[in-house]
Design a protein around this motif. Structure first.
Motif, PDB file in Angstrom:
ATOM      1  N   MET A 218       0.836  -1.213   0.091  1.00 25.21           N
ATOM      2  CA  MET A 218       0.006   0.076   0.042  1.00 25.21           C
ATOM      3  C   MET A 218       0.832   1.191  -0.053  1.00 25.21           C
ATOM      4  O   MET A 218       1.783   1.433   0.878  1.00 25.21           O
ATOM      5  CB  MET A 218      -1.051   0.120   1.300  1.00 25.21           C
ATOM      6  N   VAL A 219       0.836   2.185  -0.833  1.00 24.51           N
ATOM      7  CA  VAL A 219       1.479   3.237  -0.943  1.00 24.51           C
ATOM      8  C   VAL A 219       0.784   4.414  -0.966  1.00 24.51           C
ATOM      9  O   VAL A 219      -0.556   4.423  -1.438  1.00 24.51           O
ATOM     10  CB  VAL A 219       2.409   3.392  -2.256  1.00 24.51           C
ATOM     11  N   ARG A 220       1.143   5.648  -0.435  1.00 23.20           N
ATOM     12  CA  ARG A 220       0.748   6.836  -0.310  1.00 23.20           C
ATOM     13  C   ARG A 220       1.607   7.814  -0.945  1.00 23.20           C
ATOM     14  O   ARG A 220       2.472   8.146  -0.700  1.00 23.20           O
ATOM     15  CB  ARG A 220       0.266   7.357   1.189  1.00 23.20           C
ATOM     16  N   ILE A 221       1.098   8.469  -2.052  1.00 25.42           N
ATOM     17  CA  ILE A 221       1.713   9.393  -2.753  1.00 25.42           C
ATOM     18  C   ILE A 221       1.679  10.798  -2.242  1.00 25.42           C
ATOM     19  O   ILE A 221       0.613  11.430  -2.049  1.00 25.42           O
ATOM     20  CB  ILE A 221       1.100   9.561  -4.249  1.00 25.42           C
ATOM     21  N   ARG A 222       2.864  11.147  -1.678  1.00 24.91           N
ATOM     22  CA  ARG A 222       3.152  12.402  -1.153  1.00 24.91           C
ATOM     23  C   ARG A 222       3.293  13.578  -2.062  1.00 24.91           C
ATOM     24  O   ARG A 222       2.728  14.739  -1.995  1.00 24.91           O
ATOM     25  CB  ARG A 222       4.139  12.360  -0.278  1.00 24.91           C
ATOM     26  N   LYS A 223       4.384  13.393  -3.179  1.00 24.75           N
ATOM     27  CA  LYS A 223       4.439  14.573  -4.155  1.00 24.75           C
ATOM     28  C   LYS A 223       5.051  13.785  -5.226  1.00 24.75           C
ATOM     29  O   LYS A 223       5.482  12.596  -5.596  1.00 24.75           O
ATOM     30  CB  LYS A 223       5.598  15.525  -3.619  1.00 24.75           C
ATOM     31  N   ILE A 224       4.678  14.529  -6.547  1.00 23.25           N
ATOM     32  CA  ILE A 224       5.123  14.322  -7.781  1.00 23.25           C
ATOM     33  C   ILE A 224       6.267  15.447  -7.933  1.00 23.25           C
ATOM     34  O   ILE A 224       6.073  16.581  -7.718  1.00 23.25           O
ATOM     35  CB  ILE A 224       4.094  14.302  -8.978  1.00 23.25           C
ATOM     36  N   GLN A 225       7.653  15.148  -8.207  1.00 23.67           N
ATOM     37  CA  GLN A 225       8.630  15.786  -8.359  1.00 23.67           C
ATOM     38  C   GLN A 225       9.530  15.618  -9.644  1.00 23.67           C
ATOM     39  O   GLN A 225       9.579  14.819 -10.308  1.00 23.67           O
ATOM     40  CB  GLN A 225       9.671  15.686  -6.993  1.00 23.67           C
ATOM     41  N   GLU A 226      10.174  16.736  -9.774  1.00 29.01           N
ATOM     42  CA  GLU A 226      11.312  17.129 -10.886  1.00 29.01           C
ATOM     43  C   GLU A 226      12.733  17.277 -10.161  1.00 29.01           C
ATOM     44  O   GLU A 226      12.884  17.969  -9.564  1.00 29.01           O
ATOM     45  CB  GLU A 226      10.925  18.111 -11.801  1.00 29.01           C
ATOM     46  N   LYS A 227      13.405  16.165 -10.580  1.00 27.80           N
ATOM     47  CA  LYS A 227      14.788  16.048  -9.859  1.00 27.80           C
ATOM     48  C   LYS A 227      15.714  16.967 -10.965  1.00 27.80           C
ATOM     49  O   LYS A 227      15.776  17.209 -12.263  1.00 27.80           O
ATOM     50  CB  LYS A 227      15.512  15.083 -10.051  1.00 27.80           C
ATOM     51  N   LYS A 228      16.359  18.284 -10.249  1.00 25.56           N
ATOM     52  CA  LYS A 228      17.016  19.186 -10.921  1.00 25.56           C
ATOM     53  C   LYS A 228      18.507  18.919 -10.454  1.00 25.56           C
ATOM     54  O   LYS A 228      18.839  19.253  -9.344  1.00 25.56           O
ATOM     55  CB  LYS A 228      16.445  20.617 -10.514  1.00 25.56           C
ATOM     56  N   LEU A 229      19.499  18.758 -11.437  1.00 20.76           N
ATOM     57  CA  LEU A 229      20.739  19.040 -11.095  1.00 20.76           C
ATOM     58  C   LEU A 229      21.520  20.269 -11.168  1.00 20.76           C
ATOM     59  O   LEU A 229      20.987  21.145 -11.927  1.00 20.76           O
ATOM     60  CB  LEU A 229      21.607  17.988 -11.955  1.00 20.76           C
TER      61      LEU A 229
END
Length: 282
Positions: A218-229
């Protein structure tokens, strides 16, 4: 090695240490008489005595016997009754006495590897990865995004296994390390959603306890993110590592790699010498 130790004086010593923080009705903290401490806190006095004094007594006995233990002594068969001598056994694995012969002119070669620019760049690349920033996205997850989630494993009946709960995991979608079932289960996910995922792990999966298994989460999605270097420049060196410039950071990385190489060479040489010495002294 069998030991018998008279312990009353040592029990009093432990009780006096406990007396400083002991509290009983009718007495101020730290003012409880010693005999009451021994009576009301007997279990704690005995436990602290065993944990603190027994290893010390065992170590002193080993030293008096002039033994050279290979590992810390093992205390076993401990027998302790208040008013009686403390008795226990100490098992000691002693280092063998070895007389080395033919130990001169042992051959050893130093195989040094030059620290090149490619090695420095690899480390700088790892530093960029480790100092990446994550920007929140207001849309469903797609390949190339990072999903921040909490997860817990489910048993066969669908009950949550509390001991498997993990919080704040980041799953990078579209990378080869992510199990296909996990990635497919997270594509299209949005912040705030809960999903049940069934994941089939390959037989050669790195975590042996999961290899070849099918597991539900069971997973709860906290955030959708973009990884920036971050850009690899002077600003990166200053803000992340408090250095003046990128060149100074490169220099530090090179010095660190050269130091690791010297240590590796030294260990390799010492290992070769030890192997040859063992070969000559079977």
């Amino acid at each position: 090695m069998n030991l018998n130790v008279r312990v009353e004086a040592r029990l009093d010593e432990v009780a006096r240490q406990l007396q400083r923080r002991a509290s009983l009705p009718g007495f101020r903290p730290g003012r409880v008489p010693l005999d009451l401490v021994r009576h009301h806190f007997a279990d704690r006095v005995e436990q602290e005595f065993i944990e603190s004094f027994v290893p010390r007594i065992a170590g002193e006995a080993v030293d008096r016997a002039r033994l050279n233990p290979a590992i810390p002594p093992l205390v076993r068969n401990l027998r302790f009754t208040p008013g009686q001598p403390l008795a226990f056994e100490v098992a000691v694995d002693v280092r063998p006495e070895i007389e080395a012969r033919d130990y001169k002119r042992l051959p050893a070669r130093r195989r040094a590897h030059v620290v090149d620019e490619a090695a420095v760049e690899r480390v700088l690349g790892q530093m960029r990865e480790e100092s990446a920033v994550f920007a929140d996205l207001d849309r469903p997850a797609q390949r190339g995004d990072v999903v921040l989630l909490d997860s817990v494993r489910l048993d066969a009946a669908g009950r949550k296994l509390a001991s498997t709960r993990l919080k704040g995991r980041r799953i990078p979608l579209g990378t080869p390390d992510v199990v296909p079932d996990l990635e497919n289960g997270l594509l299209g996910a949005e912040a705030g959603q809960e999903r049940t995922l069934e994941i089939r792990y390959p037989a050669d999966y790195a975590a042996q306890e999961l290899a070849g298994q099918t597991v539900r989460y069971m997973v709860r999605i906290r955030k959708i993110q973009e990884k920036k270097l971050r850009d690899l420049d002077d600003t990166f060196a200053r803000e992340v590592f408090r250095l003046e410039s990128l060149e100074e950071l490169r220099s530090r990385v090179r010095l660190s790699l050269e130091g690791e190489e010297r240590v590796r060479i030294q260990r390799e040489v010492e290992g070769a010498i030890a192997d040859e010495l063992i070969r000559r002294n079977p």
